[in-house]
Design a protein around this motif. Structure first.
Motif, short mmCIF file in Angstrom:
data_model
loop_
_atom_site.label_atom_id
_atom_site.label_comp_id
_atom_site.label_asym_id
_atom_site.label_seq_id
_atom_site.Cartn_x
_atom_site.Cartn_y
_atom_site.Cartn_z
N LEU A 166 25.44 -19.99 8.12
CA LEU A 166 25.67 -20.59 9.43
C LEU A 166 24.38 -21.12 10.02
CD1 LEU A 166 27.43 -21.14 11.96
CD2 LEU A 166 26.92 -18.81 12.69
N ARG A 167 23.30 -20.31 9.94
CA ARG A 167 22.02 -20.76 10.49
C ARG A 167 21.54 -22.03 9.79
NH1 ARG A 167 21.11 -15.12 11.12
NH2 ARG A 167 20.39 -14.91 8.96
N ASP A 168 21.67 -22.05 8.46
CA ASP A 168 21.25 -23.25 7.71
C ASP A 168 22.05 -24.47 8.16
OD1 ASP A 168 19.50 -21.67 6.34
OD2 ASP A 168 20.74 -21.46 4.55
N ALA A 169 23.39 -24.28 8.32
CA ALA A 169 24.24 -25.40 8.72
C ALA A 169 23.90 -25.87 10.13
CB ALA A 169 25.70 -24.99 8.65
N GLU A 170 23.67 -24.92 11.05
CA GLU A 170 23.37 -25.28 12.43
C GLU A 170 22.01 -25.99 12.52
OE1 GLU A 170 25.18 -25.21 15.06
OE2 GLU A 170 26.90 -24.10 14.29
N GLU A 171 21.04 -25.50 11.77
CA GLU A 171 19.73 -26.15 11.78
C GLU A 171 19.82 -27.55 11.19
OE1 GLU A 171 17.19 -23.46 9.74
OE2 GLU A 171 17.11 -22.02 11.40
N GLY A 172 20.67 -27.71 10.15
CA GLY A 172 20.88 -29.04 9.59
C GLY A 172 21.53 -29.97 10.59
N ARG A 173 22.53 -29.46 11.33
CA ARG A 173 23.19 -30.29 12.35
C ARG A 173 22.22 -30.66 13.47
NH1 ARG A 173 28.18 -27.72 10.92
NH2 ARG A 173 27.71 -25.82 12.03
#
Length: 728
Positions: free
Chosen positions: A467-474
């Motif tokens: 989730l953190r990786d996805a949120e940072e990517g977004r």
């Protein structure tokens, strides 16, 4: 294990092992990982044994009698004699685990992966040791589990295997087992073995961050899963945890005098509340205290009725005991009362449980289960007064672990009860049905519960990391989108242009700019070149006076077309739409080069003025709305938000009846977004810093206290007793 005293140098052992055929099948990089790790582990073992003498000597010096002192002196002698064998045996087990990786199923060919029981050891010794190892392994996984997960993934990718963390040769479970296997011939008692395990944690397991980082780096350098995000650096507070747990070695030394001293201090505070457990009898009847053994029998009798109670609020332990004592007194014709020390324990446990059951941090759905533990906890406290003075006491730890596991647990009914609720219910039922007077059951249940929660925590942590990786990517995409908007508006606003070019810039070239910004950044030469291409395109479709402008356009067009084609190819833009646009662009350039006459202008394309800001489609749906309210940095609710850290639990009041307990999984610095997950690691909520502060301000959100439940309640009760004594 070999019994000779021969020392095998590490490089010699490595060479010998490498000559065996299974190792020949190991990739060279894996041999490098093994040898690098072996150097660190060997150094840690040497530190362990260098310090073991001093530790055991201190224990002997503090021993209560000659027999106990002799135990530690004998352990020192045995350890000196077998030190080299243990070091060598550990490395042999370590090398063998790497050999097992070449076999069909490494999880079966490696060491068993479970703790080895010693035939000569009592069952309670095994349990005590296993709880200690489970705790050590759990601490490593909580601290460095992310890096270990990555290492396991890389080993599986390299070997095309299905290895799990438990059987990873560098995992904490396997490291502990090498140590237990290597030291199985030590003729020492369980208290010494526990001390050695604590030293193993201090000098070997404390450095797993470096162990996993170096192994991952070696594999990464050879291209094994380079897309995995590096493990975050361990925080200073995490490193301090190891030194805090080092102090637990002192807990292994019998300290009856210290326990009695603590309990005496508690009794001095409890004087004011004595008499709470008193049977209703004739005033003239002479009081005769019942024995502790009889008290335990009465509590065991009451314990059998606890599971059947419909409402725990109706169960008053002290009142129930009074009724039983009254019946016993009537039958015996004597006034039977509880002894002063036992009554103090009863009062203290009752007050602690009252405090816990009023704790707002404890989920309401769990309070009924916690209440059912009151009698088992009272019985163990009557049997063992160190329950109050030793935070590592298995019964006390079990209670705290249950409360910690349920921190993010929302209200639920019978149909919605999940695996955690069922596991806690099983623990409660087991204690109520099986616990009579043997406290070993708490160590057994604690080990089982830690294994369960460790698995659950690992799964949730993996989801949180994704989730953190996805949120940072977004967030990165959102910032790039805003930067592209800015570049488009700077280039287009106020210009009068053909609609085709405006639409191309907004729908096609914006994607080229976005890709370049994400890949290279907005300060890169690639970004400047793409922005310049856009500016050249705009200039090329506008009419300019003078022959020089025409010559410039003729010189510009070939390079412009190439830059446009290259950019559209990089962004995988629709080839048909690309071809159509270039045809229209050619026509626009021809018209620009035609002499400026009224007839030519009349035949020219329709032009539009770009007067409104260009806004590109958002990178994600449901983006957070910006709050019109502005709060100062010194605002109390803002300070509450700033005190939150990833891992903090917060409860949100959704309506009058429902609350949502969630954990702060990430603070996305780029966008100021606070992302919350539920107990399983699934995203449930997000807020801006200001939005979250407003929730705190209106009382719809509050942070949960994640300190140990029993310890927090005990401290609160003692504080109340101190105030009561001062008032009298």
């Amino acid at each position: 294990m070999h019994n000779d005293g021969k020392v095998v140098p590490l490089h010699k052992a490595t060479t010998d092992q490498a000559n065996h055929s299974p190792l020949a099948r190991l990739p060279v990089i894996l041999l490098q990982v093994r040898d690098k790790a072996a150097q660190q582990l060997r150094h840690g073992l040497q530190e362990l044994f260098d310090n073991a003498d001093d530790t055991l000597f201190e224990m002997a010096d503090r021993a209560r009698n000659d027999v106990e002192q002799n135990i530690f002196f004998e352990a020192m002698r045995d350890l000196r004699l077998k030190r080299k064998n243990i070091e060598r045996g550990f490395l042999e087990q370590f090398f063998e685990a790497f050999v097992a990786l070449t076999r069909h199923d490494a999880t079966h060919n490696a060491l068993s992966g479970s703790l080895i029981y010693e035939d000569s050891a009592p069952r309670t010794d095994d349990m005590e040791r296993n709880v200690a190892v489970e705790t050590m392994v759990g601490r490593v996984l909580k601290r460095d589990g992310f890096a270990l997960d990555q290492l396991t993934l890389r080993l599986n990718a390299l070997l095309d295997n299905t290895l799990d963390d438990q059987h990873n040769p560098l995992g904490p479970a396997m490291l502990c087992e090498y140590f237990l296997q290597a030291g199985r011939n030590l003729g020492v008692e369980i208290k010494v073995k526990l001390i050695l395990l604590k030293l193993f944690e201090r000098y070997v397991l404390a450095d797993t961050e470096q162990l996993y980082a170096e192994a991952n780096q070696l594999l990464l350098a050879t291209g094994v899963l380079p897309q995995l995000k590096p493990a975050p650096a361990r925080r200073v507070i995490d490193r301090a945890v190891v030194s805090v747990h080092d102090e637990e070695i002192d807990d292994l030394q019998p300290a009856d005098e210290g326990v009695q001293e603590v309990f005496s201090a508690l009794q001095a505070l409890l004087v004011q509340v004595r008499g709470s457990v008193a049977p209703t009898l004739e005033p003239s009847a002479a009081a005769q205290p019942i024995t502790t053994r009889d008290l335990l029998r009465l509590l065991s009798h009451l314990q059998q009725y606890v599971p059947a109670l419909a409402a725990q609020d109706d169960f008053d332990l002290r009142n129930q005991l009074e009724q039983l004592l009254t019946r016993v007194s009537v039958r015996s014709g004597k006034s039977r009362v509880v002894d002063g020390a036992d009554e103090d324990v009863i009062n203290l446990i009752a007050m602690v449980f009252d405090c816990m059951l009023e704790d707002r941090n404890l989920p309401d759905s769990l309070k009924a289960l916690i209440a059912r533990l009151q009698i088992p906890m009272l019985k163990v406290a009557v049997l063992d007064k160190s329950f109050f003075s030793r935070s590592s006491h298995p019964a006390r730890r079990l209670l705290n672990e249950i409360a910690e596991a349920a921190m993010g647990w929302g209200d639920c009914n019978g149909e919605a009860r999940d695996s955690l609720y069922l596991r806690i219910e099983q623990v409660v039922q087991r204690l109520l049905s099986d616990f009579v007077d043997d406290p070993a059951i708490f160590s057994e249940l604690l080990a089982d519960f830690l294994a369960f929660t460790s698995d659950e925590r690992r799964r949730s942590e993996l989801l949180e990391q994704r989730l953190r990786d996805a949120e940072e990517g977004r967030a990165k995409t959102e910032l790039a989108r805003r930067r592209v908007e800015q570049a488009l508006n700077q280039a287009l606003l106020g210009k009068v242009l053909p609609p085709t070019v405006v639409m191309f810039a907004q729908n096609a070239w914006s994607k080229v700019l976005l890709l370049t910004c994400l890949k290279h950044g907005d300060r890169s030469a690639e970004w400047q070149a793409d922005v310049q291409t856009l500016e050249q395109l705009i200039w090329s479709v506008q009419r300019h006076d003078g022959a020089a402008a025409g010559l410039r356009l003729l010189a510009l067009v070939p390079g412009l077309l190439k830059s446009l084609r290259d950019g559209l190819t990089r962004s995988a833009f629709d080839p048909f739409a690309t071809s159509e646009f270039f045809s229209e662009l050619e026509a626009l350039h021809v018209r620009v080069l035609e002499p400026s006459s009224e007839s030519a202008q009349a035949e020219g394309p329709e032009l539009i003025e770009v007067s409104q800001q260009i806004v590109l489609p958002g990178a994600e749906e449901g983006a957070m709305a910006l709050s019109p309210v502005r709060l100062g940095h010194d605002d109390a609710s803002v300070r509450q938000v700033d005190q939150l850290r990833p891992g903090s639990w917060v409860v949100f009041q959704e309506d009058e009846e429902h609350t949502l307990r969630c954990k702060l999984a990430a603070i996305i610095e780029a966008t100021g977004k606070y992302v919350f997950v539920d107990r399983t690691g699934m995203k449930v909520l997000e807020h801006s810093r200001t939005g979250l502060a407003l929730e705190f301000r209106r009382g719809a959100a509050r942070a949960l206290d994640d300190t140990l439940l029993f310890d927090r309640a005990l401290e609160s009760v003692l504080g109340n007793l101190r105030r009561l004594n001062r008032a009298k």
